[in-house]
Design an enzyme around this catalytic site. Structure first.
Site, mmCIF file in Angstrom:
data_model
loop_
_atom_site.group_PDB
_atom_site.id
_atom_site.type_symbol
_atom_site.label_atom_id
_atom_site.label_comp_id
_atom_site.label_asym_id
_atom_site.label_seq_id
_atom_site.Cartn_x
_atom_site.Cartn_y
_atom_site.Cartn_z
ATOM 1 N NE ARG A 1 38.751 44.808 43.852
ATOM 2 C CZ ARG A 1 39.881 44.114 43.669
ATOM 3 N NH1 ARG A 1 40.018 43.341 42.629
ATOM 4 N NH2 ARG A 1 40.861 44.175 44.553
ATOM 5 C CD GLU B 1 34.440 39.184 43.045
ATOM 6 O OE1 GLU B 1 34.250 39.381 41.834
ATOM 7 O OE2 GLU B 1 35.559 38.998 43.537
ATOM 8 C CG HIS C 1 38.434 38.157 41.899
ATOM 9 N ND1 HIS C 1 37.774 39.166 42.558
ATOM 10 C CD2 HIS C 1 39.660 38.663 41.586
ATOM 11 C CE1 HIS C 1 38.566 40.236 42.635
ATOM 12 N NE2 HIS C 1 39.717 39.945 42.057
HETATM 13 C C1 GLV Z 1 42.957 41.263 42.814
HETATM 14 O O1 GLV Z 1 41.862 41.419 42.376
HETATM 15 C C2 GLV Z 1 43.770 42.324 43.295
HETATM 16 O O2 GLV Z 1 43.297 43.458 43.431
HETATM 17 O O3 GLV Z 1 44.950 42.064 43.580
#
Ligand code: GLV
Length: 325
Positions: free
Chosen positions: A238, A267, A285
């Site tokens: 994250r 982001e 991501h």
């Molecule tokens: C993606 O970042 C998730 O948390 O599934």
């Protein structure tokens, strides 16, 4: 009468088919993210929502959506959801663990290999027509095999990364607020270390914990200084866990060797200085983004939502207390 639900972003056809068997569905197959006001208006008459990490499910929104009984996130991380506010209002919240563990571990590994072997830099070099022949010192990288891997955050994904590392004959050290049981440490061939010991010893540091106030800027200028100048940092968990401005400086001045990043502070905006750096591998991501896993995540969220709205217990209920409120 079927319960009314909103699906906030584009999902797969089979997800909508399944949801349609149980619910009256308003979907957003155009995929344009709703601003908070639009989202609140759309949710006023809904019993449930299938949402994504791009949707903020906060107290202000919940206050206006009095019919809402379930918030089903298509993600394992749920820092976009105010869990306490959901619980206080009797709204069940769910996530999608398990189905993405292997895929996300694969991406952390991919970033580690790509940064160690300078793959994006190498590709850019070829694409720019700069390759005119083999030479001995070309694009020298560092070895992943037999190196020391430090994993901070030894939950499901961290443990799978440790298992992957055995194949590369890496030495694995880890840090987590909760130390693993001795038999699990043995099975994973992972040795517990304090955060400072890990930062000082690891050739690769992979972050694998959720974002929360306690993990905000867990890696900042001071921590980067504790790493070896030859070390590589991987953040595929994250944004906000790393102080990105401090990381840019550390990559510029050689405090550490390189970084592989799939997540960024704020982001989809990110520090533009990353783009000027050769020693960083960037991804938007996509940790869980394989066809099979994203389908499984969407279906898991759908099943969580349907269970909640048909009187069952969602398999991935985050706040069991909400059912009592
Ligand atoms: C993606 O970042 C998730 O948390 O599934």
């Amino acid at each position: 009468m079927k319960p009314k639900i909103l699906v906030t972003r584009e999902v797969f056809d089979e997800t909508l088919t399944f949801l349609g068997q149980h619910c009256e569905v308003e979907s957003n197959q155009q995929d344009a993210a709703f601003d908070p006001e639009t989202l609140a208006r759309k949710l006023v008459d809904k019993d449930g929502v299938v949402c994504c990490l791009t949707d903020r499910m906060d107290a202000k929104l919940l206050e206006r959506c009095l019919r809402l009984k379930v918030v089903a996130n298509i993600a394992v991380g749920y820092n976009n959801i105010d869990l306490a506010a959901c619980t206080a209002r009797g709204v069940m919240a769910t996530n999608t663990p398990e189905v993405l563990t292997d895929t996300t571990a694969d991406l952390a590994f991919a970033l580690m290999l790509a940064t160690a072997r300078r793959l994006t830099e190498a590709e850019a070099y070829i694409r720019a027509g700069q390759w005119h022949g083999w030479h001995l010192k070309q694009m020298l990288g560092v070895d992943v095999h037999h190196a020391t891997l430090g994993i901070i955050g030894m939950g499901r994904i961290g443990r799978v990364i440790a298992r992957r590392a055995q194949g590369f004959e890496m030495r694995v050290i880890y840090h987590d607020p909760v130390r693993l049981a001795a038999d699990i440490e043995q099975r994973l061939k992972a040795t517990y270390a304090s955060k400072d010991e890990l930062l000082a010893q690891a050739d690769f540091v992979i972050l694998q914990m959720p974002y929360m106030p306690q993990t905000h800027h867990l890696i900042g200028a001071a921590e980067l200084k504790k790493m070896k100048p030859s070390a590589i940092l991987i953040n595929s968990t994250r944004g906000g866990i790393v102080d990105d401005a401090a990381l840019v400086r550390a990559l510029q001045d050689g405090t550490i060797r390189a970084a592989g990043l799939d997540t960024f502070e704020g982001e989809p905006k990110f520090n533009p200085e990353f783009l000027e750096l050769k020693n960083v591998v960037l991804a938007p991501h996509v940790g869980s983004s394989t066809e099979a896993t994203r389908r499984a995540m969407a279906m898991t969220a759908a099943k969580n939502l349907v269970a909640a709205l048909t009187g069952g217990t969602p398999p991935n209920l985050l706040n069991p207390e909400a059912r009592k409120n």
